[in-house]
Write a protein that holds these residues in place. Structure first.
Motif, PDB file in Angstrom:
ATOM      1  N   GLY A   1       0.507  -4.836  -1.808  1.00 15.46           N
ATOM      2  CA  GLY A   1      -0.724  -4.120  -1.520  1.00 15.46           C
ATOM      3  C   GLY A   1      -1.570  -4.000  -2.761  1.00 15.46           C
ATOM      4  O   GLY A   1      -1.212  -4.493  -3.843  1.00 15.46           O
ATOM      5  N   ASN A   2      -2.712  -3.353  -2.581  1.00 18.73           N
ATOM      6  CA  ASN A   2      -3.648  -3.195  -3.693  1.00 18.73           C
ATOM      7  C   ASN A   2      -3.381  -1.864  -4.402  1.00 18.73           C
ATOM      8  O   ASN A   2      -3.150  -0.836  -3.763  1.00 18.73           O
ATOM      9  N   THR A   3      -3.450  -1.891  -5.726  1.00 15.37           N
ATOM     10  CA  THR A   3      -3.204  -0.679  -6.523  1.00 15.37           C
ATOM     11  C   THR A   3      -4.281  -0.437  -7.575  1.00 15.37           C
ATOM     12  O   THR A   3      -4.188   0.527  -8.342  1.00 15.37           O
ATOM     13  N   ALA A   4      -5.239  -1.305  -7.683  1.00  9.92           N
ATOM     14  CA  ALA A   4      -6.218  -1.241  -8.771  1.00  9.92           C
ATOM     15  C   ALA A   4      -6.942   0.102  -8.795  1.00  9.92           C
ATOM     16  O   ALA A   4      -7.112   0.725  -9.847  1.00  9.92           O
ATOM     17  N   GLU A   5      -7.412   0.578  -7.631  1.00  2.84           N
ATOM     18  CA  GLU A   5      -8.158   1.837  -7.598  1.00  2.84           C
ATOM     19  C   GLU A   5      -7.274   3.014  -7.976  1.00  2.84           C
ATOM     20  O   GLU A   5      -7.706   3.944  -8.666  1.00  2.84           O
ATOM     21  N   ALA A   6      -6.015   2.973  -7.514  1.00  3.13           N
ATOM     22  CA  ALA A   6      -5.090   4.062  -7.871  1.00  3.13           C
ATOM     23  C   ALA A   6      -4.800   4.077  -9.365  1.00  3.13           C
ATOM     24  O   ALA A   6      -4.710   5.146  -9.978  1.00  3.13           O
ATOM     25  N   LEU A   7      -4.653   2.871  -9.945  1.00  2.00           N
ATOM     26  CA  LEU A   7      -4.423   2.822 -11.396  1.00  2.00           C
ATOM     27  C   LEU A   7      -5.615   3.362 -12.166  1.00  2.00           C
ATOM     28  O   LEU A   7      -5.481   3.852 -13.289  1.00  2.00           O
ATOM     29  N   ALA A   8      -6.790   3.273 -11.544  1.00  2.00           N
ATOM     30  CA  ALA A   8      -7.993   3.820 -12.173  1.00  2.00           C
ATOM     31  C   ALA A   8      -8.134   5.315 -11.935  1.00  2.00           C
ATOM     32  O   ALA A   8      -9.119   5.927 -12.345  1.00  2.00           O
ATOM     33  N   GLY A   9      -7.133   5.894 -11.252  1.00  2.00           N
ATOM     34  CA  GLY A   9      -7.142   7.333 -11.044  1.00  2.00           C
ATOM     35  C   GLY A   9      -7.767   7.788  -9.733  1.00  2.00           C
ATOM     36  O   GLY A   9      -8.002   8.982  -9.554  1.00  2.00           O
ATOM     37  N   ARG A  10      -8.016   6.876  -8.803  1.00  2.00           N
ATOM     38  CA  ARG A  10      -8.658   7.240  -7.533  1.00  2.00           C
ATOM     39  C   ARG A  10      -7.716   6.939  -6.362  1.00  2.00           C
ATOM     40  O   ARG A  10      -7.140   5.834  -6.300  1.00  2.00           O
ATOM     41  N   ALA A  11      -7.592   7.863  -5.440  1.00  2.00           N
ATOM     42  CA  ALA A  11      -6.804   7.643  -4.220  1.00  2.00           C
ATOM     43  C   ALA A  11      -7.645   6.842  -3.224  1.00  2.00           C
ATOM     44  O   ALA A  11      -8.869   7.024  -3.118  1.00  2.00           O
ATOM     45  N   PHE A  12      -6.987   5.998  -2.447  1.00  2.00           N
ATOM     46  CA  PHE A  12      -7.712   5.212  -1.448  1.00  2.00           C
ATOM     47  C   PHE A  12      -6.761   4.880  -0.303  1.00  2.00           C
ATOM     48  O   PHE A  12      -5.537   5.045  -0.408  1.00  2.00           O
ATOM     49  N   THR A  13      -7.373   4.414   0.834  1.00  2.00           N
ATOM     50  CA  THR A  13      -6.586   3.983   2.004  1.00  2.00           C
ATOM     51  C   THR A  13      -6.986   2.571   2.355  1.00  2.00           C
ATOM     52  O   THR A  13      -8.112   2.120   2.071  1.00  2.00           O
ATOM     53  N   GLU A  14      -6.066   1.867   3.027  1.00  2.00           N
ATOM     54  CA  GLU A  14      -6.336   0.498   3.480  1.00  2.00           C
ATOM     55  C   GLU A  14      -5.359   0.159   4.590  1.00  2.00           C
ATOM     56  O   GLU A  14      -4.349   0.836   4.802  1.00  2.00           O
ATOM     57  N   THR A  15      -5.702  -0.887   5.314  1.00  2.00           N
ATOM     58  CA  THR A  15      -4.786  -1.459   6.307  1.00  2.00           C
ATOM     59  C   THR A  15      -4.275  -2.773   5.726  1.00  2.00           C
ATOM     60  O   THR A  15      -5.069  -3.686   5.430  1.00  2.00           O
ATOM     61  N   TYR A  16      -2.951  -2.852   5.570  1.00  2.00           N
ATOM     62  CA  TYR A  16      -2.380  -4.001   4.855  1.00  2.00           C
ATOM     63  C   TYR A  16      -1.056  -4.371   5.520  1.00  2.00           C
ATOM     64  O   TYR A  16      -0.360  -3.518   6.071  1.00  2.00           O
ATOM     65  N   THR A  17      -0.713  -5.662   5.445  1.00  2.00           N
ATOM     66  CA  THR A  17       0.549  -6.143   6.011  1.00  2.00           C
ATOM     67  C   THR A  17       1.584  -6.226   4.897  1.00  2.00           C
ATOM     68  O   THR A  17       1.466  -7.051   3.976  1.00  2.00           O
ATOM     69  N   GLY A  18       2.554  -5.345   4.994  1.00  2.00           N
ATOM     70  CA  GLY A  18       3.603  -5.338   3.974  1.00  2.00           C
ATOM     71  C   GLY A  18       4.928  -5.753   4.560  1.00  2.00           C
ATOM     72  O   GLY A  18       5.004  -6.503   5.542  1.00  2.00           O
ATOM     73  N   THR A  19       6.000  -5.228   3.952  1.00  2.00           N
ATOM     74  CA  THR A  19       7.349  -5.616   4.395  1.00  2.00           C
ATOM     75  C   THR A  19       7.676  -5.072   5.772  1.00  2.00           C
ATOM     76  O   THR A  19       8.528  -5.615   6.480  1.00  2.00           O
ATOM     77  N   LEU A  20       7.007  -4.024   6.187  1.00  2.00           N
ATOM     78  CA  LEU A  20       7.240  -3.432   7.508  1.00  2.00           C
ATOM     79  C   LEU A  20       6.189  -3.848   8.525  1.00  2.00           C
ATOM     80  O   LEU A  20       6.134  -3.303   9.618  1.00  2.00           O
ATOM     81  N   GLY A  21       5.337  -4.818   8.182  1.00  2.00           N
ATOM     82  CA  GLY A  21       4.283  -5.264   9.075  1.00  2.00           C
ATOM     83  C   GLY A  21       2.971  -4.569   8.772  1.00  2.00           C
ATOM     84  O   GLY A  21       2.850  -3.817   7.795  1.00  2.00           O
ATOM     85  N   PRO A  22       1.960  -4.777   9.569  1.00  2.00           N
ATOM     86  CA  PRO A  22       0.656  -4.141   9.344  1.00  2.00           C
ATOM     87  C   PRO A  22       0.786  -2.624   9.390  1.00  2.00           C
ATOM     88  O   PRO A  22       1.471  -2.079  10.256  1.00  2.00           O
TER      89      PRO A  22
END
Length: 523
Positions: A111-132
């Motif tokens: 998944g994406n982490t760039a915004e969190a590393l910049a100190g901001r919380a965010f949400t997204e829909t992403y397909t990971g190990t458990l599916g979308p």
């Protein structure tokens, strides 16, 4: 192929419209529920991830020698309590400290982490190990210097969200189906009612019937009126408008608001059927029939038909006049035969001088009345009427007196037919009244000036009752017995109104009728 009836076409159209509306509403509701479920899930996982990241447990464990040993049980316990699908705590490099599948611990976060590393919380829909899934990624900051030391991700799988949506939409589908069923049932009931009202006819057939209906209404010469159960006019054709002089806005008015004759209004309001009844208006004699219309045992209104009998009545009056002339000629012939026999007998008896004297005297009497009438009345039909009435009165023992100042040089625009109707009926009534009296006389006078023609008929009879002056010209009123009486004076009143005149009733001697008719153009 036979066309569908209007009711069936309306049923199909309404069912299709209701179905489309319900389907569209259900689809919009489904989309709205899905959006709200996704928004709700995103808000839920964001709040959960912030709560985990803000607690001291994660920051302390990350600084320790074995973060997984502390954080894995903690994450699974929170996941079980909150019902989310996964809680992943990771390093700033994306290396997982926790995962619902322990085999995935130590691997990299998908998944994406760039915004969190910049100190901001965010949400997204992403397909990971458990599916979308719908996930939130929140930074964990050091309490000492505020730098990002770890990341927390919480998420709910799209399949779980879809299952929740399906549970909500199930009731929506049930409600939509119920609405569709109720709509179809209501449409069916409306179509049944429409089918009864239209007789199951197709639109083309209805259009054709309406065309025939309009053509018949305008083509038929007889008057036709439809009156509802509240005695309001719902339909009237051109014929009845002409016969009754109805106003242009007659439709929708009650029959007692149209200025119709009182006798006709009374009969229409009584709701009793009429069969060939005679009714008089100001200018016409009408034959009226009526019939009540019933439907499903309930009275809907009345159909009234009217036929004009004015011309027929006028012809009948002329025929009666001719018949009267014939009777008068018969009476005169009988009298002439008697006088001739008398003259012949006197001659045979050798008395010629007396025969000549008798014949001369009788001739002078007859000739004097004839000369007076012919000289005073310029209209030959009216003169013949008076001579015939004189002979008829004489036969009944009544003296018909024509005033010496009587003069009718011209009718002044009043048709001779109306004058015959007026004078003939007044004289007939006067002779009938005088025949039963002691004086046994009828007096006629007439004179005219530039403005009006005045006719006056008086008799030696008993006269009219004091309370009869207002009713004397109504159809059916009479001082004589019998159901067929009471038409003559009604015809007199009608003819006078048609000519724009007036009638006065007096009681100076017996009954005195004074008719005033305007001269010149008829009103």
């Amino acid at each position: 192929m036979k066309q569908w009836s209007l009711a069936r076409q309306l049923l199909v159209v309404q069912v299709v419209i209701v179905g489309l509306l319900v389907a569209a509403s259900a689809a919009l509701a489904w989309a709205d529920v899905a959006d709200r479920a996704e928004e709700s899930s995103a808000a839920e996982v964001t709040a959960l991830a912030k709560a985990i990241a803000g607690g001291p447990t994660v920051a302390t464990a990350v600084a320790g020698p074995d973060p997984t040993a502390v954080l894995q049980p903690y994450a699974e316990r929170v996941r079980a309590d909150t019902g989310v699908d996964f809680i992943t705590i990771m390093s700033t490099d994306g290396v997982r400290y926790t995962h619902p599948n322990p085999a995935m611990i130590g691997g990299r976060f998908l998944g994406n982490t760039a915004e969190a590393l910049a100190g901001r919380a965010f949400t997204e829909t992403y397909t990971g190990t458990l599916g979308p899934s719908v996930r939130a990624v929140v930074p964990v900051t050091s309490m000492a210097d505020g730098r990002v030391i770890a990341l927390v991700s919480a998420g709910i799988s799209v399949s779980a969200i879809s299952a929740e949506v399906a549970d909500r939409v199930l009731w929506l589908v049930v409600i939509a189906a119920a609405i569709l069923l109720l709509g179809a049932l209501a449409t069916y009931l409306v179509s049944r009612r429409l089918r009864r009202q239209t007789g199951g006819l197709a639109p083309a057939e209805l259009r054709r019937m309406i065309g025939y209906h309009e053509s018949i209404l305008h083509a038929v010469r007889e008057g036709l009126v439809l009156v509802d159960d509240d005695h309001r006019v719902t339909l009237c054709n051109d014929g009845v408008r002409a016969l009754l002089d109805l106003p242009a806005d007659a439709d929708g008015k009650r029959v007692d608001e149209l200025g119709l004759p009182d006798a006709l209004v009374e009969r229409l309001l009584s709701d009793t059927e009429m069969h060939d009844e005679l009714h008089l208006t100001d200018t016409r004699m009408l034959v009226v029939n009526s019939s009540t219309v019933h439907h499903d045992g309930r009275a809907l209104g009345t159909v009234v038909t009217l036929r004009d009998r004015t011309d027929l009545q006028a012809l009948t009056g002329e025929l009666d006049t001719v018949r009267g002339f014939a009777e008068a000629l018969r009476a005169q012939a009988h009298e002439a035969a008697n006088r001739l026999h008398t003259v012949v007998s006197l001659v045979e008896l050798g008395r010629p001088a007396e025969a000549v004297e008798f014949a001369t005297g009788e001739l002078a009497i007859a000739q004097r009345l004839t000369d007076q009438v012919v000289g005073a009345v310029a209209e030959p039909v009216l003169a013949a009427l008076l001579l015939g009435k004189a002979a008829d009165a004489s036969e009944r023992g009544v003296e018909l007196i024509v005033a010496e100042d009587t003069e009718i040089a011209d009718q002044g625009g009043v048709p001779a037919r109306d004058l015959v109707t007026i004078l003939g009926n007044l004289v007939d009534n006067a002779v009938d009244a005088a025949a039963d009296s002691e004086g046994r006389w009828v007096r006629i006078s007439a004179h005219s000036d530039a403005d009006e023609l005045v006719l006056r008929v008086a008799d030696s009879g008993a006269g009219l009752p004091e309370d009869a002056h207002e009713r004397v010209f109504q159809r059916g009123w009479s001082t004589k017995p019998g159901d067929s009486r009471g038409l003559g004076l009604a015809l007199v009143g009608q003819a006078v109104r048609r000519a724009g005149g007036s009638v006065e009733v007096g009681r100076e001697v017996g009954a005195v009728f004074t008719v005033r008719l305007p001269r010149g153009e008829r009103a």
